[in-house]
Design an enzyme around this catalytic site. Structure first.
Site, mmCIF file in Angstrom:
data_model
loop_
_atom_site.group_PDB
_atom_site.id
_atom_site.type_symbol
_atom_site.label_atom_id
_atom_site.label_comp_id
_atom_site.label_asym_id
_atom_site.label_seq_id
_atom_site.Cartn_x
_atom_site.Cartn_y
_atom_site.Cartn_z
ATOM 1 N N GLU A 58 7.648 -15.644 5.165
ATOM 2 C CA GLU A 58 8.121 -15.979 6.350
ATOM 3 C C GLU A 58 7.550 -16.908 7.246
ATOM 4 O OE1 GLU A 58 9.700 -12.035 6.235
ATOM 5 O OE2 GLU A 58 11.880 -12.941 6.411
ATOM 6 N N GLY A 85 6.809 -11.350 4.427
ATOM 7 C CA GLY A 85 6.825 -11.458 5.596
ATOM 8 C C GLY A 85 5.598 -12.744 5.621
HETATM 9 N N1 3HC Z 1 1.459 -3.763 2.429
HETATM 10 C C1 3HC Z 1 0.530 -2.776 2.724
HETATM 11 N N2 3HC Z 1 -0.186 -2.648 1.666
HETATM 12 C C2 3HC Z 1 -0.041 -3.713 0.752
HETATM 13 C C3 3HC Z 1 0.746 -4.684 0.581
HETATM 14 C C4 3HC Z 1 1.644 -4.644 1.740
HETATM 15 N N3 3HC Z 1 2.706 -5.533 1.605
HETATM 16 N N4 3HC Z 1 0.559 -5.242 -0.693
HETATM 17 C C5 3HC Z 1 -0.360 -4.740 -1.027
HETATM 18 N N5 3HC Z 1 -1.030 -3.556 -0.519
HETATM 19 C C6 3HC Z 1 -1.982 -2.899 -0.706
HETATM 20 C C7 3HC Z 1 -1.690 -1.942 -2.102
HETATM 21 O O1 3HC Z 1 -1.032 -0.730 -1.741
HETATM 22 C C8 3HC Z 1 -3.084 -1.661 -2.714
HETATM 23 O O2 3HC Z 1 -3.719 -0.750 -1.816
HETATM 24 P P1 3HC Z 1 -4.735 0.400 -2.411
HETATM 25 O O3 3HC Z 1 -5.974 -0.481 -3.112
HETATM 26 O O4 3HC Z 1 -5.224 1.317 -1.359
HETATM 27 O O5 3HC Z 1 -4.014 1.080 -3.636
HETATM 28 C C9 3HC Z 1 -3.975 -2.946 -2.423
HETATM 29 O O6 3HC Z 1 -3.260 -3.585 -1.302
HETATM 30 C C10 3HC Z 1 -3.842 -3.944 -3.482
HETATM 31 O O7 3HC Z 1 -2.577 -3.982 -3.844
HETATM 32 P P2 3HC Z 1 -2.431 -4.170 -5.466
HETATM 33 O O8 3HC Z 1 -3.066 -2.962 -6.164
HETATM 34 O O9 3HC Z 1 -0.888 -4.276 -5.709
HETATM 35 O O10 3HC Z 1 -3.247 -5.390 -5.753
HETATM 36 P P3 3HC Z 1 -2.681 -6.795 -6.782
HETATM 37 O O11 3HC Z 1 -4.038 -7.746 -6.659
HETATM 38 O O12 3HC Z 1 -2.517 -6.272 -8.147
HETATM 39 O O13 3HC Z 1 -1.533 -7.458 -6.283
HETATM 40 C C11 3HC Z 1 -0.085 -8.224 -4.389
HETATM 41 C C12 3HC Z 1 -1.454 -7.847 -4.803
HETATM 42 C C13 3HC Z 1 0.594 -9.344 -5.284
HETATM 43 C C14 3HC Z 1 -0.012 -8.625 -3.167
HETATM 44 C C15 3HC Z 1 0.769 -6.857 -4.749
HETATM 45 O O14 3HC Z 1 0.111 -5.732 -4.039
HETATM 46 C C16 3HC Z 1 2.354 -7.076 -4.142
HETATM 47 O O15 3HC Z 1 3.222 -7.416 -4.846
HETATM 48 N N6 3HC Z 1 2.267 -6.360 -2.847
HETATM 49 C C17 3HC Z 1 3.611 -6.190 -2.130
HETATM 50 C C18 3HC Z 1 4.209 -7.465 -1.654
HETATM 51 C C19 3HC Z 1 5.675 -7.230 -0.971
HETATM 52 O O16 3HC Z 1 6.427 -6.430 -1.461
HETATM 53 N N7 3HC Z 1 5.665 -7.908 0.334
HETATM 54 C C20 3HC Z 1 6.887 -7.796 0.897
HETATM 55 C C21 3HC Z 1 6.524 -6.527 1.941
HETATM 56 S S1 3HC Z 1 8.037 -6.569 2.881
HETATM 57 C C22 3HC Z 1 8.021 -7.397 4.006
HETATM 58 O O17 3HC Z 1 7.152 -8.407 4.203
HETATM 59 C C23 3HC Z 1 9.296 -7.423 5.167
HETATM 60 C C24 3HC Z 1 9.321 -8.497 5.937
HETATM 61 O O18 3HC Z 1 10.407 -9.447 5.387
HETATM 62 C C25 3HC Z 1 9.761 -8.387 7.241
#
Ligand code: 3HC
Length: 659
Positions: free
Chosen positions: A113, A110
């Site tokens: 996006e 997102g």
């Molecule tokens: N939503 C909620 N929490 C999230 C998040 C997200 N998208 N991304 C990361 N977090 C949280 C993690 O759960 C973690 O929480 P915690 O400390 O309580 O355990 C904290 O943020 C830190 O995350 P990481 O330990 O993974 O930290 P890194 O620095 O290693 O990585 C990152 C950061 C690259 C942003 C990685 O967390 C990641 O890849 N996140 C997911 C990205 C993702 O999949 N985004 C797409 C979401 S779906 C979407 O966007 C739908 C849309 O199209 C409508």
């Protein structure tokens, strides 16, 4: 508005300030600025503010080290609330005043996006970009599948969206995903561009046409992306949606995308993949390590440069460590060095060396036959033969060579690290680091926490595993730790199924249809049968426990697995073929016990094999070997081919119990 700072707060997570006549909107939802309900609301409110006459353009940026890490995944189990993300992206794109995304850090899902809906994207070199939704079992839900191909073309979009692949800043610039890279303050640069674009009409991504391709080219790209999707609904849908962007008007494409997103979001597969996402983050929280810092590690020693040791040395060199590899003889050391050089070269060719060329990575490795070379190592990982006496003798020798504070790690699969620790003078520095073969590829590392391991040593081992790009999962000490202990239970049940009436073919087919990368008998053949045979011979057997001796008969017949072309299967030109010899051995075993074979269905095979995993997993939890059920899921997914889209055995059992 705060009269002193000039900052206006639009919601808990969104604020803005005027920089000249440009409105700078800051998204601030630590740690990764995930798009929550409050952020959506705040962004819309900020855009309304931007309608004022004294604003000529808008810059949107993220606070801290991320732009936006995606929609807030924690909201995905609840009903959608308004304003929705598509409403926000539509408002951004249709803004009459130019909107510029100032990106410094990740722009994911997102978050990307949002950036795609802006009229221009300026980024720093450390930024990275992805639509990783398919990894969560969903597709982008706010225009990603429709706007990305309009900006970068079908070929790049079909490469990126169905795989969720991340691109760095340079590639993003080449693709046209970002317009400009800066090495200065990105917000200041964006404000400067925004000021210059005063009065210009915005370049709206959604108004662009997807660059035309020949029909055959499109068909080839779609076929390749479809094949890579391996039948999973999210990447398959992503292919179709991206493909349709070339033909459909934006509004229709967006509506189809949203409907697909909503349907997939509610699917059991997406729930399972969300569980895996949070399981990986939970595994990083290790009891007893609160406030414990990892020590710096610069040099890693690896003793034993066979397949496992070479893989570990390769991973360490790629991660930037100085590596000292030691073997028993000069010949073995140079063979190890060649193997490592070959693995590094292959990794470099497939772009897995973080941009460094093979020669640079290989130069980080020295090898030899003298343990004295390990005197300066911060951490030594032994990967010699899995035999207690050999490993204990090695630890005893290392004890007199390495620094008193150097960490000694054993890569044992089955031996007791507590007994190995007895061989050294300060055993609190001994830990297990159980890699999976091939160690430079497999993501899982079981970090074996002995009762006597110092917390700082544990924290350091976990930090090193992370820097190696691995997923460390902490396990207590027991025979086989988490993974191999469950795998033994799985093996036992698979052999019972054989005797009851199934065959290696029906069992492997059932598990592969259930989503396992390979069925159990194919795995046994790949790993080789002789190690388990040797263990069985030296372990006393409980006569009260059902035992199937077909594997022993196979070994006596020299059927040691794939590497000799014969195991549970015959291996012919890389293909698996049913073996009449094995079928006869199974029949003989049944006959000797008076077992009349009965039909065994695929459902029974799956239920009994996953049931065996779950029962052993529960025992590991009860004994405190595994800290949480989700750690067990991670081990089985990343070390043993359990399908991630089923969430792991413990998750799947819990869902099944809920009905
Ligand atoms: N939503 C909620 N929490 C999230 C998040 C997200 N998208 N991304 C990361 N977090 C949280 C993690 O759960 C973690 O929480 P915690 O400390 O309580 O355990 C904290 O943020 C830190 O995350 P990481 O330990 O993974 O930290 P890194 O620095 O290693 O990585 C990152 C950061 C690259 C942003 C990685 O967390 C990641 O890849 N996140 C997911 C990205 C993702 O999949 N985004 C797409 C979401 S779906 C979407 O966007 C739908 C849309 O199209 C409508």
């Amino acid at each position: 508005m705060n009269p002193v700072t000039g900052v206006r707060r639009h919601s808990e997570t969104v604020s803005s300030r005027l920089d000249g006549d440009v409105l700078v909107v800051v998204l601030d939802n630590p740690p990764v600025n995930a798009v929550s309900h409050s952020m959506r609301e705040g962004l819309l409110a900020a855009l309304t503010t931007a309608g004022r006459d004294d604003v000529v353009a808008i810059v949107v940026t993220g606070a801290g080290t991320a732009f936006v890490g995606g929609a807030d995944i924690r909201e995905f189990d609840a009903p959608i609330t308004t304003p929705t993300l598509p409403e926000v992206t539509a408002a951004l794109e249709s803004s009459a005043k130019p909107v510029i995304a100032a990106i410094d850090g990740v722009a994911l899902g997102g978050g990307l996006e949002l950036a795609l809906a802006c009229h221009r994207r300026i980024a720093t070199a450390r930024s990275s970009f992805a639509l990783p939704e398919v990894k969560l079992g969903i597709v982008p839900g706010a225009g990603g599948t429709q706007r990305l191909p309009r900006l970068v073309g079908l070929a790049a979009a079909l490469d990126l969206v169905p795989t969720g692949r991340t691109v760095g800043a340079d590639e993003a610039l080449r693709l046209g995903l970002v317009d400009e890279l800066v090495d200065t303050d990105v917000v200041a640069a964006a404000v400067a561009v925004a000021t210059r674009s005063r009065g210009l009409s915005p370049r709206r991504t959604g108004a662009l046409a997807v660059p035309k391709l020949r029909a055959e080219e499109t068909a080839d790209l779609v076929a390749a992306a479809t094949a890579k999707a391996k039948g999973r609904p999210a990447p398959l849908s992503a292919v179709l949606l991206v493909r349709s962007a070339a033909d459909l008007p934006l509004a229709t494409g967006l509506a189809e995308e949203r409907a697909t997103f909503l349907a997939l979001r509610a699917s059991p597969e997406a729930a399972a993949l969300r569980h895996v996402f949070f399981a990986e983050r939970a595994a990083a929280r290790v009891a007893g390590l609160e406030g414990v810092a990892a020590r710096p590690v610069a040099t890693i020693g690896v003793v034993g440069l066979g397949l496992m040791g070479s893989g570990i040395a390769t991973a360490a060199a790629i991660a930037g460590y100085s590596v000292v590899g030691v073997e028993q003889s000069a010949e073995a050391a140079s063979a190890g060095e060649m193997r490592i050089a070959d693995l590094i070269a292959r990794a470099a060719r497939s772009g897995r060396t973080g941009g460094a060329d093979a020669a640079t990575v290989a130069a980080r490795v020295v090898t030899g036959d003298d343990l004295a070379a390990l005197a300066g190592a911060d951490l030594v990982i032994e990967a010699v033969i899995d035999d207690h006496d050999a490993k204990a003798a090695l630890f005893g020798r290392l004890d007199g060579i390495v620094r008193p504070d150097a960490i000694l790690a054993t890569n044992t699969s089955y031996l007791d690290p507590d007994r190995l620790a007895e061989a050294v003078s300060n055993p609190e520095r001994v830990i297990g680091l159980h890699f999976f073969s091939p160690a430079h590829v497999m993501r899982l590392v079981e970090v074996v926490r002995r009762a006597g391991t110092a917390p700082e040593i544990l924290a350091t081992a976990i930090a090193v595993a992370r820097r190696l790009g691995k997923l460390p999962v902490v396990t207590g000490v027991c025979e086989g730790f988490i993974g191999n202990r469950i795998f033994s239970a799985y093996r036992r049940e698979a052999e019972y199924l054989l005797e009851d009436g199934a065959s290696p073919q029906t069992i492997d087919a059932a598990m592969e249809a259930h989503g396992f990368a390979m069925g159990p008998f194919a795995v046994f053949d790949l790993a080789g049968l002789e190690i388990a045979w040797a263990r069985r011979k030296r372990t006393p057997r409980d006569p009260a426990v059902r035992h199937v001796d077909v594997a022993d008969r196979l070994c006596e017949a020299g059927r040691f697995g794939a590497k000799v072309g014969r195991g549970w299967w015959d291996h012919v030109d890389g293909r698996r073929v049913a073996s009449p010899e094995v079928a006869a051995l199974i029949a003989a075993s049944r006959a000797a016990k008076g077992i009349v074979p009965r039909p065994v269905t695929a459902d029974e095979i799956v239920a009994r094999l996953t049931g065996a995993m779950v029962a052993e997993g529960r025992a590991l939890l009860a004994e405190g070997i595994a800290a949480r059920a989700s750690d067990i899921d991670l081990v089985m997914i990343n070390g043993y081919g359990f399908p991630a889209y089923r969430g792991g055995p413990m998750w799947a059992a819990e869902q099944g119990a809920r009905g």
